[in-house]
Design a protein around this motif. Structure first.
Motif, short mmCIF file in Angstrom:
data_model
loop_
_atom_site.label_atom_id
_atom_site.label_comp_id
_atom_site.label_asym_id
_atom_site.label_seq_id
_atom_site.Cartn_x
_atom_site.Cartn_y
_atom_site.Cartn_z
N GLY A 310 0.82 -1.21 0.00
CA GLY A 310 0.00 0.00 0.00
C GLY A 310 0.85 1.26 0.00
N LEU A 311 1.92 1.27 0.81
CA LEU A 311 2.82 2.42 0.82
C LEU A 311 3.53 2.57 -0.52
CD1 LEU A 311 4.33 4.78 2.07
CD2 LEU A 311 5.87 3.13 3.19
N ALA A 312 3.96 1.46 -1.11
CA ALA A 312 4.65 1.52 -2.41
C ALA A 312 3.76 2.17 -3.46
CB ALA A 312 5.07 0.12 -2.84
N LYS A 313 2.48 1.83 -3.47
CA LYS A 313 1.55 2.43 -4.44
C LYS A 313 1.39 3.92 -4.18
CE LYS A 313 -1.13 -1.79 -5.30
NZ LYS A 313 -2.44 -2.47 -5.13
N ARG A 314 1.33 4.30 -2.91
CA ARG A 314 1.18 5.72 -2.58
C ARG A 314 2.43 6.50 -3.00
NH1 ARG A 314 -2.38 8.64 0.61
NH2 ARG A 314 -1.92 10.83 0.26
N ILE A 315 3.60 5.91 -2.79
CA ILE A 315 4.85 6.55 -3.20
C ILE A 315 4.85 6.77 -4.71
CG2 ILE A 315 7.34 6.18 -3.46
CD1 ILE A 315 7.26 4.78 -0.71
N GLN A 316 4.45 5.77 -5.46
CA GLN A 316 4.43 5.89 -6.92
C GLN A 316 3.46 6.98 -7.37
OE1 GLN A 316 3.42 1.94 -8.15
NE2 GLN A 316 5.41 1.08 -7.54
N THR A 317 2.26 7.01 -6.78
CA THR A 317 1.26 8.01 -7.17
C THR A 317 1.74 9.41 -6.84
OG1 THR A 317 -0.57 6.46 -6.87
CG2 THR A 317 -1.10 8.81 -6.78
N ASP A 318 2.22 9.62 -5.60
CA ASP A 318 2.63 10.96 -5.20
C ASP A 318 3.86 11.43 -5.96
OD1 ASP A 318 0.54 10.87 -3.44
OD2 ASP A 318 1.69 11.51 -1.68
#
Length: 334
Positions: A310-318
């Protein structure tokens, strides 16, 4: 006609806002699994900001339950400087398998885009563990600012052109990049004035040296309750549970605008994958516990507690969203 980089950033923000709750639910962590032989000594939590700062308080809130869960002492080390990037670099280079970092958005997303000279690459040198908590920013203005609503205030801002100015805690911060995106979305043109930190930004608003700023909501709301400034809206897609009395900027007509600050746990890329998996589940469980959730809420945070994925996806999006603004406005560290 192809959309501009800022327009594309706004669209991605809107999609992220729409998928946020589902993402948090879909990344609920499994129960922590045993990792034989680990930890074999005290665990260090490195935070890049001084004692009493918001990231420091978050770190210390997590440290005690983490120590109980691991059966080893957890040591908090404040390694201050460069907006948390000195601490992030130290974590990235740690080789003891017992060093973790509590980091803010920029350390895990745009650090290399803002300053190519930093000694670590957040996407290559750090392993995501868990997104702990998030918060929107609040659009603040002097107590005597024109307009009874955010709509009217933004209309006055448009009419003022570049005669108005906005403050941030520094070049390349989320407040800075977020305001540049808001300028594009709302059609306003205030000039950027960087300060050492948010306390100085607040003093400048109160003193009338600047006309607007994006601030942490709890900090802004406290000053608003004291009558020292006004809070016109928050940058979440809807009202925030942190300050439910304040409308979102989306309600004020700023469409497709959603921006958050956050704290997360990361580790050196060299940390064994079974340990990463255990820590991911453990931090998620700790963050979601009623006692820690309540403490973080009092500190001005909404708990998320995702898995590493979940954090990895947020990092990619931001990284993609904020990077579009950085590239469009050519923002670089000074």
């Amino acid at each position: 006609m192809n959309p501009s980089p800022l327009r594309r950033a706004a669209l991605v923000l809107a999609l992220a806002a729409a998928s946020g709750p589902a993402l948090a639910q879909s990344n609920a962590a499994p129960l922590p699994q045993a990792t034989p032989g680990w930890p074999s000594k005290p665990v260090k939590l490195v935070v890049g900001f001084p004692g009493g700062s918001s990231p420091d308080l978050v770190t210390r809130t997590l440290a005690e339950p983490l120590a109980k869960a691991l059966g080893q002492p957890v040591i908090v080390e404040n390694k201050v400087g460069a907006g948390g990037n000195i601490a992030a670099d130290a974590v990235a280079k740690a080789t003891d398998d017992h060093t973790l970092g509590i980091m803010i958005n920029g350390n895990l997303t745009i650090a290399k885009l803002i300053n190519p000279k930093i000694n670590y690459d957040p996407l290559k040198d750090l392993s995501p563990i868990s997104l702990i908590a998030t918060a929107p920013l609040a659009l603040a203005a002097p107590a005597n600012a024109p307009g009874a609503t955010a709509n009217e205030f933004l209309a006055a801002a448009r009419a003022s052109g570049d005669r108005w100015s906005y403050g941030t805690p520094g070049v390349g911060t989320v407040a800075h990049i977020g305001m540049e995106l808001l300028k594009a979305k709302a059609g306003i043109h205030p000039v950027h004035v960087p300060y050492p930190g948010n306390p100085q930004v607040i003093n400048a608003i109160i003193g009338g040296q600047i006309q607007l700023a994006l601030l942490p909501p709890a900090m802004a709301a406290a000053q608003a309750r004291a009558g020292k400034l006004r809070v016109l809206g928050v940058t979440s897609s809807g009202r925030s549970t942190l300050v439910p009395e304040i409308p979102s900027l989306a309600e004020a007509g700023v469409k497709d605008f959603n921006l958050e600050i956050w704290n997360a746990v990361a580790a050196p890329r060299s940390l064994p994958k079974p340990v990463v998996a255990r820590l991911s589940a453990l931090f998620s469980e700790i963050a979601r516990s009623p006692e820690v959730r309540d403490k973080l809420f009092q500190q001005g945070w909404q708990v998320t507690g995702t898995t590493a994925e979940g954090l990895a996806k947020r990092i990619q999006t931001d990284t993609r969203v904020l990077g579009a603004v950085i590239n469009a406005q050519k923002i670089k560290a000074e």
